[in-house]
Design an enzyme around this catalytic site. Structure first.
Site, mmCIF file in Angstrom:
data_model
loop_
_atom_site.group_PDB
_atom_site.id
_atom_site.type_symbol
_atom_site.label_atom_id
_atom_site.label_comp_id
_atom_site.label_asym_id
_atom_site.label_seq_id
_atom_site.Cartn_x
_atom_site.Cartn_y
_atom_site.Cartn_z
ATOM 1 N N LYS A 286 -19.843 -62.076 64.312
ATOM 2 C CA LYS A 286 -21.155 -62.237 63.687
ATOM 3 C C LYS A 286 -22.050 -63.094 64.579
ATOM 4 O O LYS A 286 -21.553 -63.916 65.338
ATOM 5 C CB LYS A 286 -21.003 -62.957 62.336
ATOM 6 C CG LYS A 286 -20.426 -62.120 61.219
ATOM 7 C CD LYS A 286 -20.347 -62.930 59.937
ATOM 8 C CE LYS A 286 -19.728 -62.132 58.802
ATOM 9 N NZ LYS A 286 -20.528 -60.984 58.385
ATOM 10 N N ARG A 360 -13.146 -54.955 52.594
ATOM 11 C CA ARG A 360 -12.636 -53.708 51.998
ATOM 12 C C ARG A 360 -11.200 -53.439 52.420
ATOM 13 O O ARG A 360 -10.455 -52.761 51.721
ATOM 14 C CB ARG A 360 -13.574 -52.553 52.355
ATOM 15 C CG ARG A 360 -13.631 -52.225 53.812
ATOM 16 C CD ARG A 360 -14.849 -51.398 54.169
ATOM 17 N NE ARG A 360 -16.080 -52.208 54.180
ATOM 18 C CZ ARG A 360 -17.292 -51.716 54.406
ATOM 19 N NH1 ARG A 360 -17.457 -50.424 54.615
ATOM 20 N NH2 ARG A 360 -18.341 -52.500 54.402
HETATM 21 N N1 BES Z 1 -18.696 -61.071 54.092
HETATM 22 C C1 BES Z 1 -19.544 -60.075 54.649
HETATM 23 C C2 BES Z 1 -20.677 -59.681 53.699
HETATM 24 C C3 BES Z 1 -21.712 -60.720 53.431
HETATM 25 C C4 BES Z 1 -22.868 -60.764 54.174
HETATM 26 C C5 BES Z 1 -21.564 -61.605 52.392
HETATM 27 C C6 BES Z 1 -23.833 -61.704 53.894
HETATM 28 C C7 BES Z 1 -22.529 -62.549 52.108
HETATM 29 C C8 BES Z 1 -23.664 -62.601 52.859
HETATM 30 C C9 BES Z 1 -18.739 -58.828 54.968
HETATM 31 O O1 BES Z 1 -17.429 -59.040 55.355
HETATM 32 C C10 BES Z 1 -19.404 -58.141 56.089
HETATM 33 O O2 BES Z 1 -19.446 -58.702 57.167
HETATM 34 N N2 BES Z 1 -19.925 -56.951 55.856
HETATM 35 C C11 BES Z 1 -20.591 -56.217 56.847
HETATM 36 C C12 BES Z 1 -20.160 -54.784 56.748
HETATM 37 C C13 BES Z 1 -20.587 -53.927 57.902
HETATM 38 C C14 BES Z 1 -19.906 -54.375 59.174
HETATM 39 C C15 BES Z 1 -20.237 -52.485 57.596
HETATM 40 C C16 BES Z 1 -22.087 -56.348 56.597
HETATM 41 O O3 BES Z 1 -22.495 -56.447 55.445
HETATM 42 O O4 BES Z 1 -22.834 -56.414 57.570
HETATM 43 MN MN MN Z 2 -17.242 -59.402 57.418
#
Ligand code: BES
Ligand code: MN
Ligand code: ZN
Length: 507
Positions: A286, A360
């Site tokens: 990230k 997931r």
């Molecule tokens: N934990 C994150 C989702 C999230 C984002 C929670 C912002 C709270 C605030 C999750 O694991 C994630 O990174 N999801 C990705 C999925 C994508 C890579 C398909 C996302 O939402 O960008």
């Molecule tokens: Mn994630």
């Protein structure tokens, strides 16, 4: 270490010769000039003086407004908070929670930790039970703050010590007391979920979370914990979960917390909560901005643990379990990579196209594992997608699932607790997007409809039970406070899940 919630009592209001309220809260509707003042726990002279303030001013009753005045008649001066309720025709329980929260915060802002709130159900036009519950919820949840790690400037962090809910003499004290006690129990659970969610990842590792679950269950009747460690996960074939965990030096834990409150043998309700004690994104790292907030990626896990604890403390006649797959998602030499193919516990294979779509993966194994309990229903709660926050904003949770009645039950419970949920469609067309060319499914279908394709992915691992999914990525962590929800961790989902259990058990 963590702060204690206030001591709450409910009693009948009477005019005291030597009143010693720390801060006395009085509810005022917009445009009111002291209606119902004859019941306030204040002497004639004091009532007249408050009425004079209301007479001259329109502002006191406005929604979101709290006016604090110093009462200096009688032997000991105290504060009076005039708590605006807004227009009567717009009034509801959620407004009341908000108002009570403001009273708590206003009291603390003046350095007063003792709050008494006068609540006249007939003036509010609400049943005493519900009104009492809402006042307690607002006043306990609103002034919450996470200061466990602050060692300096502690005075500013003054906490609410005592909350007294004063009711008129004709009010049904027993019923109100019962509901206020339930609200206290539930709010304690909400604040526990908040504490866990706010705890940093270096302090709250999967092992520590598991130990906490164990310690909490140990002191309670009809509760049990089972903690699965990596070797057991391996034996069970939880390779999706293990894949996510592989980059971390922290051992993953799969927490099973159960409460058996039902008289007879019944199919349990199973809550599944995503618990990434830290989500760095893994190899699909990230960006640095706000990555710190990913310590809260275990909010779903915290919510389901807290909800089951509350069910136990309320003695609800239900069987309920929390399944919490807990791990970190880290990059490193042993980390899983984009392109890897994982064989999940269900046997279905998953192509990892993005290691940041890890929630997931751990839920896939947990949802499959849930089948062994032959559940009456399964609800998973997860900070799953940023896409859900884009779709609905940070205040609202996404609701998806395969079972109509269960989704309706969740919507109803959410309306009662003021936790906003909105259903997103889980139609056939979305299922196309998660097919992989080299495995059964891929873990990311890109940005379009991201909250839904994530749920579509989960649905592939759901067993033969009614299932619904709550994406709490938005409301689990707020960028600014909202009424009785603080900035940061909110404990969203706890009240909703407990409400659902209470509705099922007629309590
Ligand atoms: N934990 C994150 C989702 C999230 C984002 C929670 C912002 C709270 C605030 C999750 O694991 C994630 O990174 N999801 C990705 C999925 C994508 C890579 C398909 C996302 O939402 O960008
Ligand atoms: Mn994630
Ligand atoms: Zn995540």
């Amino acid at each position: 270490m963590m702060k204690a919630d206030p001591q709450v009592t409910v009693r009948k209001a009477r005019v005291d010769a030597t009143p010693d309220w720390g801060c006395l809260g009085i509810f005022v509707f917009a445009g009111e000039r002291g209606e119902g003042a004859e019941n306030w726990p204040l002497g004639e002279e004091s009532r007249v003086s408050i009425r004079r303030i209301l007479d001259r001013n329109d502002w006191a009753g406005k929604a979101k407004r709290t006016t604090v005045v110093l009462h200096d008649r009688g032997p000991s001066p105290f504060l009076i908070a005039l708590i605006g309720l807004g227009k009567r025709e717009e009034f509801n329980l959620e407004r009341l929670r908000d108002a009570a929260a403001r009273a708590g915060k206003a009291s603390l802002a003046h350095g007063e930790g003792r709050l008494a709130i006068f609540m006249d159900p007939s003036h509010l036009g609400l049943p005493g039970r519900e009104a009492g519950g809402a006042v307690a919820e607002g006043a306990i949840l609103g002034p919450y703050s996470f200061s466990a790690y602050k060692t300096l400037d502690r005075e500013e962090e003054e906490e609410l010590q005592a909350l007294t809910i004063l009711v008129p003499k004709w009010a049904k004290l027993r019923a109100i007391r019962t509901e206020v006690a339930a609200a206290e129990t539930i709010c304690r659970a909400v604040n526990l979920a908040r504490d866990l969610t706010s705890m940093p990842a270096n302090e709250l590792t999967p092992s520590v979370l598991a130990e906490k679950a164990q310690a909490l269950a140990a002191g309670r009747a009809r509760m049990k914990t089972t903690i699965l460690s990596a070797p057991e996960m391996k034996r069970l074939g939880m390779n999706a979960l293990l894949g996510v965990a592989s980059g971390s030096d922290q051992e993953p834990k799969f927490i099973v917390l159960s409460y058996s409150g039902a008289e007879a043998e019944t199919a349990p309700i199973v809550f599944v909560g995503k618990a990434l004690t830290f989500d760095s994104g893994g190899i699909s790292l990230k960006p640095a901005e706000k990555m710190d907030e990913m310590k809260s990626d275990m909010a779903g896990g915290a919510a389901v643990l807290a909800a089951v604890l509350a069910a136990a403390d309320l003695g609800l006649p239900v069987d309920v379990l929390a399944l919490v797959p807990a791990t970190e998602n880290m990059p490193g030499g042993k980390a899983y990579r984009p392109g890897d193919i994982l064989r999940s516990m269900s046997g279905k294979t998953i192509e990892v196209v993005n290691t940041d779509a890890e929630g997931r993966l751990i839920l896939a194994d947990a949802l499959h594992y849930a089948s062994r309990f032959e559940p009456a229903a399964v609800i998973d709660v997860a900070t799953l997608t940023g896409a859900c926050v884009v779709a609905l904003g940070e205040r609202v949770a996404g609701l998806m699932g395969t079972d109509g009645p269960l989704k309706e039950e969740i919507k109803h419970a959410a309306e009662q607790t003021g936790e906003m949920v909105w259903e997103l469609p889980l139609w056939e067309n979305y299922q196309e997007q998660i097919k992989s060319e080299v495995a059964d499914f891929k873990n990311s279908a890109g940005r379009m409809g991201g909250a839904i394709t994530a749920a579509a992915f989960l649905s592939k691992f759901v067993g033969p039970y009614p299932w619904a999914h709550l994406d709490i990525a938005g409301p689990a962590w707020l960028s600014k406070e909202a009424a009785y929800r603080p900035k940061g961790a909110t404990g969203v989902g706890v009240r909703l899940l407990v409400r659902l259990l209470r509705n099922r058990s007629g309590r």
